[in-house]
Design an enzyme around this catalytic site. Structure first.
Site, PDB file in Angstrom:
ATOM      1  N   HIS A  53       3.688  -0.204  -4.383  1.00  0.00           N
ATOM      2  CA  HIS A  53       4.598   0.652  -3.614  1.00  0.00           C
ATOM      3  C   HIS A  53       5.229  -0.106  -2.461  1.00  0.00           C
ATOM      4  O   HIS A  53       5.759   0.493  -1.537  1.00  0.00           O
ATOM      5  CB  HIS A  53       3.846   1.904  -3.105  1.00  0.00           C
ATOM      6  CG  HIS A  53       3.414   2.788  -4.238  1.00  0.00           C
ATOM      7  ND1 HIS A  53       2.461   3.768  -4.103  1.00  0.00           N
ATOM      8  CD2 HIS A  53       3.796   2.825  -5.543  1.00  0.00           C
ATOM      9  CE1 HIS A  53       2.286   4.372  -5.265  1.00  0.00           C
ATOM     10  NE2 HIS A  53       3.075   3.817  -6.156  1.00  0.00           N
ATOM     11  N   THR A  66      -8.534   6.274  -4.750  1.00  0.00           N
ATOM     12  CA  THR A  66      -7.241   6.842  -5.121  1.00  0.00           C
ATOM     13  C   THR A  66      -7.453   8.143  -5.891  1.00  0.00           C
ATOM     14  O   THR A  66      -8.385   8.292  -6.657  1.00  0.00           O
ATOM     15  CB  THR A  66      -6.409   5.861  -5.979  1.00  0.00           C
ATOM     16  OG1 THR A  66      -5.164   6.490  -6.344  1.00  0.00           O
ATOM     17  CG2 THR A  66      -7.137   5.434  -7.238  1.00  0.00           C
TER      18      THR A  66
HETATM   19  N1  APR Z   1     -13.561   5.691   0.349  1.00  0.00           N
HETATM   20  C1  APR Z   1     -13.070   5.863  -0.898  1.00  0.00           C
HETATM   21  N2  APR Z   1     -12.198   6.851  -1.232  1.00  0.00           N
HETATM   22  C2  APR Z   1     -11.828   7.696  -0.254  1.00  0.00           C
HETATM   23  C3  APR Z   1     -12.282   7.585   1.078  1.00  0.00           C
HETATM   24  C4  APR Z   1     -13.194   6.526   1.360  1.00  0.00           C
HETATM   25  N3  APR Z   1     -13.682   6.339   2.594  1.00  0.00           N
HETATM   26  N4  APR Z   1     -11.709   8.580   1.811  1.00  0.00           N
HETATM   27  C5  APR Z   1     -10.924   9.288   0.966  1.00  0.00           C
HETATM   28  N5  APR Z   1     -11.000   8.765  -0.271  1.00  0.00           N
HETATM   29  C6  APR Z   1     -10.309   9.200  -1.487  1.00  0.00           C
HETATM   30  C7  APR Z   1      -9.930  10.671  -1.509  1.00  0.00           C
HETATM   31  O1  APR Z   1     -10.992  11.439  -2.041  1.00  0.00           O
HETATM   32  C8  APR Z   1      -8.717  10.650  -2.470  1.00  0.00           C
HETATM   33  O2  APR Z   1      -9.144  10.833  -3.813  1.00  0.00           O
HETATM   34  O3  APR Z   1      -9.086   8.508  -1.518  1.00  0.00           O
HETATM   35  C9  APR Z   1      -8.148   9.239  -2.310  1.00  0.00           C
HETATM   36  C10 APR Z   1      -6.796   9.215  -1.585  1.00  0.00           C
HETATM   37  O4  APR Z   1      -5.878   9.915  -2.390  1.00  0.00           O
HETATM   38  P1  APR Z   1      -4.349  10.060  -1.891  1.00  0.00           P
HETATM   39  O5  APR Z   1      -4.321  10.491  -0.466  1.00  0.00           O
HETATM   40  O6  APR Z   1      -3.647  10.862  -2.940  1.00  0.00           O
HETATM   41  O7  APR Z   1      -3.818   8.558  -1.889  1.00  0.00           O
HETATM   42  P2  APR Z   1      -3.398   7.687  -3.124  1.00  0.00           P
HETATM   43  O8  APR Z   1      -4.214   7.985  -4.331  1.00  0.00           O
HETATM   44  O9  APR Z   1      -3.368   6.284  -2.660  1.00  0.00           O
HETATM   45  O10 APR Z   1      -1.887   8.203  -3.367  1.00  0.00           O
HETATM   46  C11 APR Z   1      -1.052   7.445  -4.211  1.00  0.00           C
HETATM   47  O11 APR Z   1       0.812   8.763  -3.409  1.00  0.00           O
HETATM   48  O12 APR Z   1       0.902   9.560  -1.306  1.00  0.00           O
HETATM   49  C12 APR Z   1       1.603   8.782  -2.221  1.00  0.00           C
HETATM   50  O13 APR Z   1       2.843   6.758  -2.155  1.00  0.00           O
HETATM   51  C13 APR Z   1       1.682   7.385  -1.697  1.00  0.00           C
HETATM   52  O14 APR Z   1       0.656   5.333  -2.515  1.00  0.00           O
HETATM   53  C14 APR Z   1       0.447   6.728  -2.308  1.00  0.00           C
HETATM   54  C15 APR Z   1       0.342   7.439  -3.641  1.00  0.00           C
END
Ligand code: APR
Length: 252
Positions: free
Chosen positions: A117, A186
């Site tokens: 991204h 994620t």
């Molecule tokens: N360790 C591991 N995982 C964690 C922690 C932690 N300390 N804290 C939170 N999480 C998990 C949450 O449970 C969730 O499943 O990280 C995940 C974050 O999910 P999102 O907020 O959806 O982020 P992401 O998966 O990176 O989103 C993908 O979507 O928001 C857009 O462009 C943005 O790159 C991002 C994409």
């Protein structure tokens, strides 16, 4: 740490580490949606991170990313970032694919992560598309201009935009070739990035998920480690006798 994972890692030839916002949570970096707090809470994501938003209000978009970037620079890589960098040094053919734009993997010493991204730390021209280099140390208050006259924008992927083709191609190739795919922090709900663990699984990779919460990928994973990345990854590195991994690596 489950012996099955240690064994799989020791036998693995093509490891992929796939990270999302959760790997930076313990560095205090808000996830994309959490970043819309305070002044920014009144905007929808599309009003801050889309070409339409930039056309309508380039200064608002520039200010939001300047604010997010300053938060990233004030943060430090956490033990999860350092453990992943240590694991990559142990498995030099491994590939790190990240959805994060915060640059913390690089600061922890991971070399050339595939930043699906993009990154907050570089700029591109909104008009001609050329790479406009690093975000300036002392950025101007107003939106700077390219030599072509176009306005410069953060080199991140916005809503409605395609992912960088070469980076995505390398990520797909690595996922399809993987024999061990470790998904960390994620929700795996944003495509096409979310397709990568599925691709790996379909090709026979052993799929591991690190997440404190069950997520859509949990049902498909061969092993779910329900814990914080900042605890699980250092424990994994320690199980492999990779030593202390929270020493700072390279930094931006
Ligand atoms: N360790 C591991 N995982 C964690 C922690 C932690 N300390 N804290 C939170 N999480 C998990 C949450 O449970 C969730 O499943 O990280 C995940 C974050 O999910 P999102 O907020 O959806 O982020 P992401 O998966 O990176 O989103 C993908 O979507 O928001 C857009 O462009 C943005 O790159 C991002 C994409």
């Amino acid at each position: 740490m489950p012996a099955a994972l240690i064994d799989r890692l020791r036998q693995a030839r093509r490891v992929v580490f796939f990270t999302g916002a959760g790997v930076s949570a313990e560095s205090g970096i808000p996830t994309f949606r959490e970043a819309q707090t305070g002044l920014w809470a009144r905007f929808r994501p599309e009003e801050l991170a889309s070409p339409e938003a930039f056309r309508e209000s380039p200064q608002r978009v520039w200010d939001w990313y300047a604010w997010r970037r300053s938060a990233c620079l004030a943060a430090r890589p956490n033990p999860a970032h350092h453990a992943i960098a240590a694991l990559q040094r142990q498995w030099p053919d491994s590939v790190l694919i990240t959805q994060n734009v915060d640059g913390l993997h690089r600061r922890a010493g991971s070399v050339e992560p595939l930043e699906l991204h993009g990154t907050l730390h570089r700029l591109a021209c909104f008009a001609c598309g050329r790479d406009a280099g690093d975000w300036p140390e002392n950025p101007p208050p107003s939106v700077p201009r390219c030599a072509c006259g176009g306005q410069l924008r953060p080199a991140v992927v916005w809503f409605g935009e395609a992912l960088p083709a070469a980076t995505l191609r390398r990520a797909v190739e690595a996922s399809e070739a993987a024999d061990l795919f470790v998904s960390i922090g994620t929700s795996a709900q944003v495509y096409p990035a979310a397709e990568l663990p599925l691709l790996a699984r379909r090709q026979g990779a052993w799929l591991v998920e690190v997440n404190p919460q069950p997520a859509p990928l949990s049902a498909l994973a061969d092993l779910c480690l329900h814990g914080a990345a900042g605890e699980v990854l250092p424990a994994l590195a320690a199980s492999l006798d990779l030593g202390c991994v929270d020493s700072p690596g390279a930094s931006l």
